[in-house]
Every structure is written in structure tokens, then in C-alpha cells.
Enzyme design. Structure first.
Site, short mmCIF file in Angstrom:
data_model
loop_
_atom_site.label_atom_id
_atom_site.label_comp_id
_atom_site.label_asym_id
_atom_site.label_seq_id
_atom_site.Cartn_x
_atom_site.Cartn_y
_atom_site.Cartn_z
N LYS A 114 0.87 -1.18 0.00
CA LYS A 114 0.00 0.00 0.00
C LYS A 114 0.90 1.23 0.00
O LYS A 114 1.59 1.50 0.98
CB LYS A 114 -0.92 -0.01 1.21
CG LYS A 114 -1.97 1.09 1.21
CD LYS A 114 -2.87 0.96 2.44
CE LYS A 114 -4.08 1.89 2.35
NZ LYS A 114 -3.67 3.31 2.27
N ASP A 152 2.04 5.10 0.05
CA ASP A 152 1.63 6.33 0.72
C ASP A 152 1.77 7.48 -0.28
O ASP A 152 2.72 8.26 -0.23
CB ASP A 152 2.50 6.57 1.95
CG ASP A 152 1.91 7.66 2.84
OD1 ASP A 152 0.77 8.08 2.60
OD2 ASP A 152 2.60 8.10 3.78
N GLU A 173 3.43 2.16 4.42
CA GLU A 173 2.08 2.48 4.89
C GLU A 173 1.25 1.24 5.23
O GLU A 173 0.45 1.27 6.16
CB GLU A 173 1.33 3.31 3.85
CG GLU A 173 0.00 3.82 4.36
CD GLU A 173 -0.83 4.52 3.29
OE1 GLU A 173 -1.86 5.10 3.65
OE2 GLU A 173 -0.45 4.46 2.12
#
Length: 326
Positions: free
Chosen positions: A27, A29, A171
């Protein structure tokens, strides 16, 4: 030509989905953008989740592939620690001035991390399962048709990826069903996101009154916190979320006000001290109280974005720790 599509959204999860039916990705950021590069166009149109045109802000990305593609991805930039960080992009994301964007691109270069392919050579792929879309995306990348855009890897072991991304200060992760179709604009349970939260012990250097306080008595609504360093107490941000009435009273009881800011640098200094927006109306206190704070991203941040906490929340008072212990 407008794509008329919105990004598919992931559902927040509490654990990594198990089983071979799932695949897992980092994921990032960054800033979610669709990249639409119709055949024959020399410039890609970049759009936000609300279909707003963000193309002028990212000249190094907008000069994408000449092939007809519509992709989904994340624009990222690295902080001084070498980690993707949304805060590095904050000055760029709302800019629409071409000359300023060119300077930003040189000073804060961005990378487009493409993780899904929605159209190729006029063929819409959203009804294809994720596995097929991914196979075609990797083939297009192997042919060199994505230019400077990058296609990040995927992983079968979600628990491993979750642990590694947390250890590295990333993240979080996104888990996707291999059979999932692309559902524009929908928040689907076929995509599950798990964002890491980090805790840090920081020192209170000031407090701000709660907005809308009635009766003339100021109630504590937020605290300004910093990190002890050899150069003094470095400002890390303002924390208000999570401070209830009981916690506010207890914090206020433990604070000793002072006339001068305890943070390193001038009282108001956008290049290193406390920003004017945070300093306005703040009651400075002696740096004696340690509090536990939870935040997105590692709390010790890079100078390019002044080490500020992202979406911090108050966890509790650390009466077992002195500032010197930090």
C-alpha cells in the site's frame, strides 16, 4: 477523451485475508490517480478519484506511453529516509502552474506506480479477473510500452508482506481476490486494505484551547508535541484526536505554562519551528510531560517535510517516562 471511470476502492480490514485466492501488494503512501493515454496522444490525462484533472501537476508522469492504455496507480515520492511519503507531495498536488510544476518535478521527482490495467488498445478490461488484467499489464511492461511508469510486485504471502512493510516503515498492504473484477467507484470487499499505525512517545510543549469553548473558560483541545534531540525539542505536530474531556483535564493538571516556546527555533518559523497556524493561540508549557501518540507513517520524519506527524491521535499519558528517557 475522458475515461468516465472512478478508481475501485478497498475496504478497511482487521487482518490479512488467508488462502490462495488472495494476492497481496504494498500500500503506497501517495496520491491515487488514473492515467488515460488514448492512442495518438502525446500526453496522458491524470485524474483524481473525483475525476478532477491533475495532469499539470505531474509533468514527468504525464509524458507517459504513446500506446492506448487506461491504468490505475499511485503517484509517490520519497522522503529523505528513502520511504514513500504523502507529505512530500503536499506542495505539489494542488499546483496547476506549469512553470512551478517543472521546478517541483526537478526538486521533488515523483514516480507513477501502476498496479492495474483497465483498457488496452481500445479494449476495456474491467470485466476480466484480476489475474488476467495483471498478466496483460506485466506483458505491456515487458514490452517497454509503459515508459517511465513502474509496475510494483505482488506477493502470495500476505502475512510476510504485512510484517515486512511494518518493519520498513511503509504504509501497509492491500490484499486482492485473484478473481476480482474492477468495479469503478465501488468500495469492494474483494480488495482489503490494512494500514500500519505507529506509536511514539513525545513531549508536550504547548496546548491549544478547544474550539467553540463556552462560558469564557478555555478547555484543552489539542497539544503540541516534539521529539527531544541534541539540537533541542524538535516540533512534530499538533494532536487533538483522541483527547476526551477526562484526558484533557488530566493533561491540563500536569502542564506548567511558560512565556516562551520550548521548541527549537523561533516561536513561529515555517522553515523549522512551529508553523504560524499551530502557534496562533497556543499556550506554551515547560517540556516535562510525555504522551503516547499513534500516527500514520514513522514519527521520526525527514527534513523535507519537517518531520510532522500524519493523522495523529492521542493514546495516553506516559507518567512512567521522563523527557530525558527519550
Amino acid at each position: 477523451m475522458r475515461s468516465m471511470l472512478r478508481p475501485m476502492l478497498a475496504t478497511p480490514g482487521s487482518h490479512v485475508p488467508p488462502g490462495e485466492e488472495w494476492v497481496h501488494e504494498v500500500k503506497w503512501d501517495g496520491i491515487r490517480l488514473l492515467g488515460d493515454s488514448p492512442s495518438g496522444r502525446t500526453q496522458t490525462r491524470l485524474t483524481t478519484r473525483n475525476d478532477n484533472d491533475a495532469t499539470p501537476a505531474w509533468p514527468e508522469i504525464a509524458t507517459g506511453p504513446e500506446r492506448d492504455v487506461l491504468v490505475d496507480g499511485e503517484v509517490i515520492a520519497l522522503n529523505d529516509a528513502g520511504l514513500p511519503d504523502f507529505r512530500v507531495l503536499m506542495d505539489r498536488m494542488h499546483n496547476r502552474d506549469v512553470r512551478r510544476a517543472a521546478r517541483f518535478a526537478e526538486r521533488i521527482p515523483a514516480t507513477y506506480m501502476v498496479f492495474d490495467l483497465l483498457r488496452l488498445d481500445g479494449r476495456l478490461l474491467i470485466e476480466e479477473p484480476w489475474t488476467e488484467r495483471r498478466r496483460i499489464l506485466e506483458a505491456v511492461q515487458a514490452e517497454g510500452d509503459l515508459g517511465s511508469w513502474q509496475v510494483p510486485g505482488t506477493y502470495d504471502d500476505g502475512r510476510m508482506l504485512h510484517e515486512v512493510t511494518k518493519a520498513q516503515g511503509l504504509e501497509g498492504i492491500v490484499s486482492k481476490r485473484r478473481v476480482s473484477r474492477y468495479r469503478p467507484g465501488e468500495r469492494s470487499r474483494d480488495w482489503v486494505k490494512l494500514a500500519h499505525r505507529y506509536r511514539a512517545s513525545l513531549v508536550v510543549g504547548g496546548w491549544r484551547p478547544e474550539t467553540g469553548t463556552e462560558g469564557g473558560t478555555e478547555r484543552l483541545g489539542a497539544v503540541l508535541v516534539g521529539q527531544p534531540t541534541p539540537d533541542g525539542l524538535v516540533y512534530r505536530g499538533r494532536v487533538g484526536s483522541g483527547i476526551g474531556a477526562k484526558q484533557a483535564r488530566r493533561i491540563a493538571e500536569l502542564l506548567r505554562e511558560t512565556a516562551k516556546s520550548p521548541f527549537a527555533g523561533p516561536d513561529v518559523d515555517p522553515d523549522g519551528g512551529v508553523p504560524a497556524l499551530d502557534a496562533r493561540g497556543t499556550h506554551w508549557v515547560e517540556p516535562l510531560l510525555v504522551v503516547e501518540v499513534e500516527t500514520h507513517g514513522t514519527p521520526v520524519a525527514a527534513p523535507t517535510y519537517k518531520g510532522r506527524l500524519r493523522q495523529p491521535s492521542f493514546i495516553g499519558i506516559r507518567e512512567d517516562i521522563e523527557p530525558e528517557d527519550l
